[in-house]
Design an enzyme around this catalytic site. Structure first.
Site, mmCIF file in Angstrom:
data_model
loop_
_atom_site.group_PDB
_atom_site.id
_atom_site.type_symbol
_atom_site.label_atom_id
_atom_site.label_comp_id
_atom_site.label_asym_id
_atom_site.label_seq_id
_atom_site.Cartn_x
_atom_site.Cartn_y
_atom_site.Cartn_z
ATOM 1 N N CYS A 95 0.849 -1.189 0.000
ATOM 2 C CA CYS A 95 0.000 0.000 0.000
ATOM 3 C C CYS A 95 0.890 1.246 0.000
ATOM 4 C CB CYS A 95 -0.889 -0.025 1.241
ATOM 5 S SG CYS A 95 -1.939 1.436 1.399
ATOM 6 N N CYS A 98 0.402 3.119 3.535
ATOM 7 C CA CYS A 98 0.881 2.659 4.847
ATOM 8 C C CYS A 98 1.920 1.561 4.782
ATOM 9 C CB CYS A 98 -0.304 2.195 5.696
ATOM 10 S SG CYS A 98 -1.007 0.628 5.117
ATOM 11 N N CYS A 143 -7.559 -0.872 1.859
ATOM 12 C CA CYS A 143 -6.519 -1.402 2.741
ATOM 13 C C CYS A 143 -7.050 -1.499 4.172
ATOM 14 C CB CYS A 143 -5.321 -0.459 2.690
ATOM 15 S SG CYS A 143 -4.040 -0.822 3.896
ATOM 16 N N CYS A 146 -4.947 1.153 6.658
ATOM 17 C CA CYS A 146 -5.103 2.618 6.618
ATOM 18 C C CYS A 146 -6.427 3.056 6.007
ATOM 19 C CB CYS A 146 -3.934 3.259 5.862
ATOM 20 S SG CYS A 146 -3.979 3.014 4.076
ATOM 21 N N CYS A 166 -8.679 -5.255 -9.568
ATOM 22 C CA CYS A 166 -8.285 -4.206 -10.505
ATOM 23 C C CYS A 166 -7.798 -3.020 -9.672
ATOM 24 C CB CYS A 166 -9.507 -3.856 -11.351
ATOM 25 S SG CYS A 166 -9.166 -2.635 -12.604
HETATM 26 ZN ZN LIG Z 1 -2.735 1.058 3.581
#
Ligand SMILES: [Zn+2]
Length: 181
Positions: A95, A98, A143, A146, A166
């Site tokens: 990510c 984070c 995510c 975060c 996607c």
């Molecule tokens: Zn994240």
């Protein structure tokens, strides 16, 4: 060696390609072994350490305005614009908000859509919700650590999962296994 024998010898060299996963057991193996795609000694956060920041703090932390708009405002990057579409090295897609590892390079496939696409994920890293921005319902995913928006998951991916995660490239950060940027 004459030309014909040389070509035959070339044909005998096994090509170094990953076997495509065929069964759900292969998928489970990919999911279980994800840490083998991290560079040696890398330390990464876990989904159980939430990261909550203010709007201003996110603006400072994220690398650019596009990453901010995708992750924090659910924008979608223009198809075909992410350099990660062509990223094929072994490693981890984390990510961009984070640093939580989300996918390994072995989970990526060429969907032809112009967005980085994956047929499965590292387990337990996303939460989903239905959205209706395009009238018909789509499954949005974000995510777990975060809350950053990443993309939508569809059921037209390759077997055996038939999933197509996607993902906006702007929401991802690639960590190559060999540690080189
Ligand atoms: Zn994240």
């Amino acid at each position: 060696m004459d030309r014909r024998r040389f070509l035959l010898a070339l044909g005998a060299v096994p090509f170094c390609v990953h076997a495509q996963p065929k069964t759900m057991k292969d998928i489970q193996t990919l999911q279980t072994n994800w840490k083998s795609f991290l560079p040696a000694g890398a330390s990464v956060p876990s989904p159980t350490e939430p990261l909550k920041l203010s709007k201003e703090e996110w603006k400072k932390r994220l690398p650019n305005d596009l990453a901010y708009r995708v992750l924090r405002e659910e924008a979608t990057e223009r198809a075909g614009t992410s350099p990660l579409n062509d990223e094929k090295r072994p490693g981890i897609f984390a990510c961009a908000g984070c640093g939580l590892p989300l996918f390994t390079s072995e989970m990526k496939y060429e969907s032809g859509t112009g967005w980085p696409s994956f047929f499965t994920t590292i387990p337990g890293v996303f939460e989903t919700k239905k959205d209706y921005y395009l009238v018909f319902p789509r499954t949005e995913y974000h995510c777990k650590r975060c809350g950053g928006h990443h993309g939508h998951v569809f059921d037209d991916g390759p077997p055996p999962t038939n999933q197509r995660w996607c993902n906006n490239g702007a929401a991802l950060k690639f960590i190559p296994k060999d540690g080189k940027a």
